[in-house]
Design an enzyme around this catalytic site. Sequence first.
Site, PDB file in Angstrom:
ATOM      1  N   TYR A 253       0.838  -1.203   0.000  1.00 39.46           N
ATOM      2  CA  TYR A 253       0.000   0.000   0.000  1.00 39.46           C
ATOM      3  C   TYR A 253       0.871   1.251   0.000  1.00 39.46           C
ATOM      4  CZ  TYR A 253       1.160  -0.197   4.990  1.00 39.46           C
ATOM      5  OH  TYR A 253       1.841  -0.273   6.185  1.00 39.46           O
ATOM      6  N   SER A 266       8.887   1.232  14.800  1.00 41.10           N
ATOM      7  CA  SER A 266       8.603   0.194  13.802  1.00 41.10           C
ATOM      8  C   SER A 266       7.406   0.536  12.926  1.00 41.10           C
ATOM      9  CB  SER A 266       8.384  -1.156  14.489  1.00 41.10           C
ATOM     10  OG  SER A 266       7.394  -1.062  15.506  1.00 41.10           O
ATOM     11  N   GLY A 267       6.853   1.724  13.080  1.00 37.60           N
ATOM     12  CA  GLY A 267       5.837   2.192  12.148  1.00 37.60           C
ATOM     13  C   GLY A 267       4.406   2.131  12.617  1.00 37.60           C
ATOM     14  N   HIS A 271      -3.893   6.888  13.959  1.00 39.63           N
ATOM     15  CA  HIS A 271      -4.169   7.819  12.852  1.00 39.63           C
ATOM     16  C   HIS A 271      -5.606   7.713  12.371  1.00 39.63           C
ATOM     17  CE1 HIS A 271      -4.204   4.816   9.560  1.00 39.63           C
ATOM     18  NE2 HIS A 271      -3.210   4.218  10.197  1.00 39.63           N
ATOM     19  N   CYS A 289      -1.422  -0.549  12.781  1.00 38.10           N
ATOM     20  CA  CYS A 289      -1.727   0.751  13.390  1.00 38.10           C
ATOM     21  C   CYS A 289      -3.056   0.716  14.138  1.00 38.10           C
ATOM     22  CB  CYS A 289      -1.783   1.837  12.314  1.00 38.10           C
ATOM     23  SG  CYS A 289      -0.167   2.270  11.619  1.00 38.10           S
ATOM     24  N   ASN A 291      -6.320   2.269  14.009  1.00 34.28           N
ATOM     25  CA  ASN A 291      -7.227   3.046  13.163  1.00 34.28           C
ATOM     26  C   ASN A 291      -8.333   3.661  14.009  1.00 34.28           C
ATOM     27  OD1 ASN A 291      -7.424   1.208   9.975  1.00 34.28           O
ATOM     28  ND2 ASN A 291      -5.698   2.135  11.033  1.00 34.28           N
TER      29      ASN A 291
END
Length: 331
Positions: A253, A266-267, A271, A289, A291
């Site tokens: 993506y 690590s990301g 968000h 993440c 969401n």
Amino acid sequence: MTGRIVGRDSRRQRWCARAAAALVGATAAGAALVAPAQAAPLFPGSAEIPGVELPAFELPQIPTPPLVLPPGFELPREVQALLPAGLVVTAPPPIGPANFSAPSLNPAPGEVVGIAQPIVIRFNEAIGDRAVAERAIRVTTDPPVEGHFYWIDDKQVRWKPNQFWPANIQVTVVAGDSRSTFSIGDALVTVADDNTKQITVTRNGAVVKTMPTSLGKPGYETPNGTYIVGEKFRDMYMDSSTYGVPIDAPEGYRTYVEYATRISYSGIFVHAAPWSVQQQGYSNVSHGCLNVSTEDGRWFFENAKKGDPVIVQNTAGGVLSGADGLGDWNR
């Protein structure tokens, strides 16, 4: 001729005993300086006059300065039990000479950070003797906070409290020729629970926000553990190629996101994800993440600060590495 040698332990015991006796006496004397209300003669030696009464009064309290014990000294427990809390403190060991040039300090002077923020000291040179370097570093707070050093590598050491910092205190760190005084702000604590798919945010113990969330889907489960809020981006592109998955792969993506708050190197971010609002609170569809809706993402972006803890629990994703960079509390 006979004689005896008085050892350090014997001298220490006598010194502590004398200090304790003085402290107990001072404490008792302070408690006795109170005069009750009573009928009183108008003049010394005269009879009491009915209906005339002196007002109740108390002598001003005389503060007792704390007794500062030299490093290594300790009062007997039975003496400590007789003294008010905080009356006896132990002096910190003298700061030692630095075996390094002026390092960089994080947090910077004047910053306000969260209760999970570690102190990060980056040296300009590799440190050969870590113990010498630690003795040249001093962390002071009021009230005192216990903590410890841990080394990332030969050029970086960190210090954090054994538990989260108390809210709303000031911290000063001195490392050789570098100095930083910063503040700990409110205790903003975020808990994301995979059992409920809900995020709960408290400020100083009171719930201020709840948000439905969607965590990492099977194969991309969000790790459990305590994360630390890092940098924030009003908007950004998230790109799977940054962790080795081409954007044209089945799970690849490159996605534009808003209100992105980093919580791991690590990301992993909290968000806005308007495309998963239907799943938020019900199922996990992200690549790791947290969401949330655009409204909730904006709220978190505007309220969370550097150093605030984010605790993820009840996932199938193992535990965030303590070496992540923002995973210090999992070490």
